[in-house]
Design an enzyme around this catalytic site. Structure first.
Site, PDB file in Angstrom:
ATOM      1  N   LYS A  39      75.019  76.046  66.714  1.00  0.00           N
ATOM      2  CA  LYS A  39      75.719  75.892  65.488  1.00  0.00           C
ATOM      3  C   LYS A  39      76.503  77.355  65.268  1.00  0.00           C
ATOM      4  O   LYS A  39      77.535  77.260  64.306  1.00  0.00           O
ATOM      5  CB  LYS A  39      74.428  76.299  64.403  1.00  0.00           C
ATOM      6  N   ASP A  74      73.454  73.449  55.016  1.00  0.00           N
ATOM      7  CA  ASP A  74      72.131  73.843  55.066  1.00  0.00           C
ATOM      8  C   ASP A  74      71.872  74.446  53.584  1.00  0.00           C
ATOM      9  O   ASP A  74      70.831  74.542  53.214  1.00  0.00           O
ATOM     10  CB  ASP A  74      71.716  74.774  56.382  1.00  0.00           C
TER      11      ASP A  74
END
Ligand code: ATR
Length: 299
Positions: free
Chosen positions: A73, A109
């Site tokens: 990520k 997220d």
């Protein structure tokens, strides 16, 4: 699953290492089928040393979009052609979309967490006081979501204090409206400061496979406070069991997993997935529907 794959079918996927455990193919393909969209979503195992060549490969193969999971990520940020404001602020990417020849990194997220807090706990962040456990990538997404949603204060508690200090310093300059503070993880040992916490969020891996925080005691928390654990295996982590023991409202990370997937799906396709479909698919395979029905996810 799309049973009519043709030369025009759009390819979506996820890169991670490992990736075999990922539940994203299940929920993303379910949404494509439900809406009759001509996409297929597949897992791509990518070892860390192959990330750059994998991104180049996905670019030339014409993949329409993909998710990014552990451990890529943060590493992928410098390999893309552009970032959304959200991804830049968080410093991590969990969703990539092709726009022409360019790969644009985004992060869903933060939005996923806020949607899950609202949907699973009925918790509105505006003006609330949060205790955030962890200072890694997941915590970065959380603090961006929380501060943007109007949290009054966030106490960051992390195993390695220096990392928490850098984390708070990074975000103080960005979110001057929220009071950001630090604490050792010992705050979880029945510290009286827990009385002033409206929401406790765990972003660390503690809880996975039943691991727990030393001396965990949430007794001082106010009866109206909530506990959120991003971990969802097991569904009832030791942190959530302690919340239940103290009659606090709580939820695990299944709702966030579903909500970040819903946002990614919309980012790629421009369509909203059917309401609740992704979460119900996740709960079906995680065997957690009974827990939901029995009120274990939220009182
Ligand atoms: P992620 O992207 O999932 O957040 P990460 O960036 O590696 O992963 O961050 C992991 C976080 O979990 C860190 O805050 C880490 O604490 P340290 O900064 O001390 O490493 C925390 N963490 C991981 N294992 C932990 C453990 N056993 N006890 C307490 N904290 C832990």
């Amino acid at each position: 699953m799309n049973n009519n794959i043709t030369g025009k079918t759009g390819v979506l996927g996820i890169i991670g290492w490992p990736v075999a455990h990922s539940l994203s193919p299940l929920m993303q393909n379910a949404a494509c089928v439900a809406l009759g969209l001509d996409y297929v979503y597949v897992p791509f195992p990518v070892a860390p040393e192959n990330l750059r060549s994998a991104v180049d490969g996905l670019r030339v193969l014409g993949v329409a979009g993909f998710n990014v999971t552990i451990p890529h990520k943060e590493a992928i940020v410098g390999l893309l052609d552009g970032l959304t404001d959200e991804a830049r602020l968080i410093g991590a990417v969990n969703t990539v979309k092709r726009e022409g020849d360019r790969l644009i990194g985004h992060n869903t997220d933060a939005a996923g967490l806020i949607a899950s807090l609202q949907g699973d706990l009925g918790f509105d962040i505006e003006g609330r006081r949060v205790l955030l456990l962890g200072a890694g990538g997941a915590a970065r997404a959380a603090i961006v979501g929380l501060c943007r949603a109007g949290a009054a204060s966030v106490i960051v508690a992390n195993r390695t204090p220096e990392k928490a200090e850098r984390f708070v310093a990074d975000f103080r300059s960005v979110f001057s409206g929220a009071n950001l503070a630090l604490s050792p993880l010992d705050i979880l040992k029945g510290d009286q400061r827990l009385k002033g916490v409206d929401l406790l969020i765990n972003t660390t891996a503690v809880g996975l496979d039943g691991t727990t925080f030393d001396g965990l005691d949430l007794a001082p928390m106010a009866p109206c406070a909530c506990v959120y654990d991003m971990v969802y295996t097991p569904p009832l982590t030791p942190l959530l069991a302690e919340a239940r023991r103290n009659s606090l409202r709580f939820a695990n990370g299944v709702g966030m997993l579903a909500a970040q997937g819903e946002s990614a799906f919309s980012f790629w396709t421009g369509c909203e997935p059917p309401n609740g479909l992704m979460k119900s698919r996740l709960l079906a395979v995680l065997g957690s529907q009974d827990m939901l029905d029995n009120g274990l996810y939220s009182k």
